[in-house]
Design an enzyme around this catalytic site. Structure first.
Site, PDB file in Angstrom:
ATOM      1  CB  THR A  70       3.996  -8.017   8.430  1.00  0.00           C
ATOM      2  OG1 THR A  70       3.237  -7.780   9.628  1.00  0.00           O
ATOM      3  CG2 THR A  70       3.637  -9.401   7.894  1.00  0.00           C
ATOM      4  CD  GLN A 178       5.723  -1.465  19.177  1.00  0.00           C
ATOM      5  OE1 GLN A 178       5.846  -0.335  19.636  1.00  0.00           O
ATOM      6  NE2 GLN A 178       4.654  -1.818  18.484  1.00  0.00           N
ATOM      7  CB  SER A 198       7.181  -0.841  11.061  1.00  0.00           C
ATOM      8  OG  SER A 198       5.927  -0.494  10.511  1.00  0.00           O
ATOM      9  CG  HIS A 200       2.384   1.763  10.713  1.00  0.00           C
ATOM     10  ND1 HIS A 200       1.423   1.505  11.657  1.00  0.00           N
ATOM     11  CD2 HIS A 200       2.915   0.565  10.387  1.00  0.00           C
ATOM     12  CE1 HIS A 200       1.377   0.201  11.900  1.00  0.00           C
ATOM     13  NE2 HIS A 200       2.268  -0.387  11.146  1.00  0.00           N
ATOM     14  CB  CYS A 322      -1.064  -8.157  14.171  1.00  0.00           C
ATOM     15  SG  CYS A 322      -0.164  -6.888  13.262  1.00  0.00           S
TER      16      CYS A 322
END
Length: 379
Positions: A70, A178, A198, A200, A322
């Site tokens: 984000t 992704q 990202s 995680h 999200c």
């Protein structure tokens, strides 16, 4: 337990947790401090940055560590828009982007920017020709994800990037959250100026990530303060998180090389078993990202199925984590053109290198039983 919600978050590698704990205990000095303890922390930070750049195939100074996808997406989109608004105020993206891209673009519309939200075809893929046609003399940024987080469709970002290389006034941002560790994406020669990762999503820790910023790309910082990270992201660096991120990047890269076909095999097995169940509709076309399969079970609320599976210690999701607590309808499936009964009954199954064929078999049987039991209750 069967965990099939790896696109929402992943279980951290044990080595990632070990690296975070070790750095937290032994290198807790502030990298900006001038004493030896601070210098040791700074040296470790530079080493991690160098390792990340090697894994990403870019130069060291092109890596900016963030708190995740984000922040990376917001930093790229708002950073370009605010830094280059004197050259133009038009942005191009797609209707199926992650909320952190869509909402960042909407926020810029309140500041006078114009955003074109491109449609996708019936397969969930944006057309190269549509991107080209949408470009105007006011366009300063194109932002398109590599792999869609709900459908798993792979967007033609390399082709788009090569086209945009011929238009140096337009910056190209790719949300690679992704895709990283599953679908290769070369940063060199593909015209990508900014790229988000990202932690995680790749068995790292929440609150970690990075943004690739191509050398010479000017951004307006979201955070002002002590001018850390080349003045692009002020604030004391999360050194333990950064080191753990690089560890996760290294491990997922190794997994992608040694198990390059494994996720495909799992996906093919899952697809075959679900195709044999008459009431299941598969929404993801073949030969897309191997770790994501989107299905619909018309007539059944997805949250009811998710809770029923959860009672059996099986975990899947509806859509992006999200936005999964909002309305049932998937905006992504709606944009693709699926019927209403499928857009409101969608389920996402997302795999990791640690899932097994036995889990696929048990999940398929359990899903069939759950729906059969629900149908009896519903009458």
């Amino acid at each position: 337990m069967i965990y099939f919600d790896n696109s929402a978050t992943t279980k951290p590698f044990p080595e990632v947790l070990e690296s975070f704990l070790k750095v937290s205990q032994q290198f807790y000095g502030n990298p900006s401090s001038i004493h030896r303890f601070g210098i040791d922390a700074e040296n470790l930070l530079r080493k991690a940055q160098n390792q990340a750049s090697e894994l990403f195939g870019v130069e060291q100074e092109e890596i900016v560590f963030t708190s995740g996808g984000t922040e990376g997406n917001n930093m790229a989109i708002k950073g370009i828009a605010l830094a280059h608004q004197n050259k133009g105020r038009h942005i191009i993206t797609t209707e199926i982007e992650h909320p952190s891209v869509i909402e960042a673009c909407k926020s810029l519309e309140t500041l006078g920017f114009t955003v074109t939200y491109l449609p996708v075809d019936s397969n969930g893929i944006v057309k190269f020709a549509d991107v080209k046609q949408a470009i105007t003399k006011e366009t300063i940024l194109v932002s398109i994800m590599h792999v869609n987080n709900e459908l798993g469709t792979i967007q033609p970002v390399e082709a788009i990037g090569k086209m945009l290389k011929e238009m140096p006034r337009i910056y190209f941002h790719v949300d690679h959250v992704q895709g990283y560790g599953k679908i290769p994406l070369d940063m060199n020669g593909t015209g990508i100026d900014l790229c988000t990762v990202s932690g995680h999503k790749i068995h790292g820790l929440k609150g970690t990530g990075l943004l690739y910023v191509k050398k010479g790309t000017k951004l307006f910082p979201l955070l002002h303060g002590g001018n850390q990270q080349s003045n692009l992201r002020s604030g004391t660096e999360n050194l333990a998180g950064i080191v753990s991120l690089v560890k996760a990047m290294r491990l997922i890269t190794e997994k992608s090389k040694t198990h390059s076909e494994y996720l495909k095999e799992l996906n093919q097995q899952l697809r075959a078993e679900l195709l044999a169940i008459s009431f299941i509709k598969i929404n993801t076309i073949e030969d897309q990202a191997p770790h994501i399969l989107n299905i619909s079970i018309p007539g059944y609320k997805p949250e009811v199925i998710i809770h029923a599976l959860g009672e059996r210690d099986i975990f899947i999701s509806t859509k992006s984590a999200c936005s999964s607590k909002k309305t049932d309808e998937s905006a992504v499936l709606k944009a693709v053109g699926f019927s209403h009964d499928r857009t409101i009954s969608a389920l996402r199954i997302s795999l990791s290198y640690y899932n097994t064929k036995e889990e696929i078999e048990l999940f398929s049987r359990s899903l069939q039983r759950v729906v059969q039991q629900l149908s009896k209750v519903m009458g």
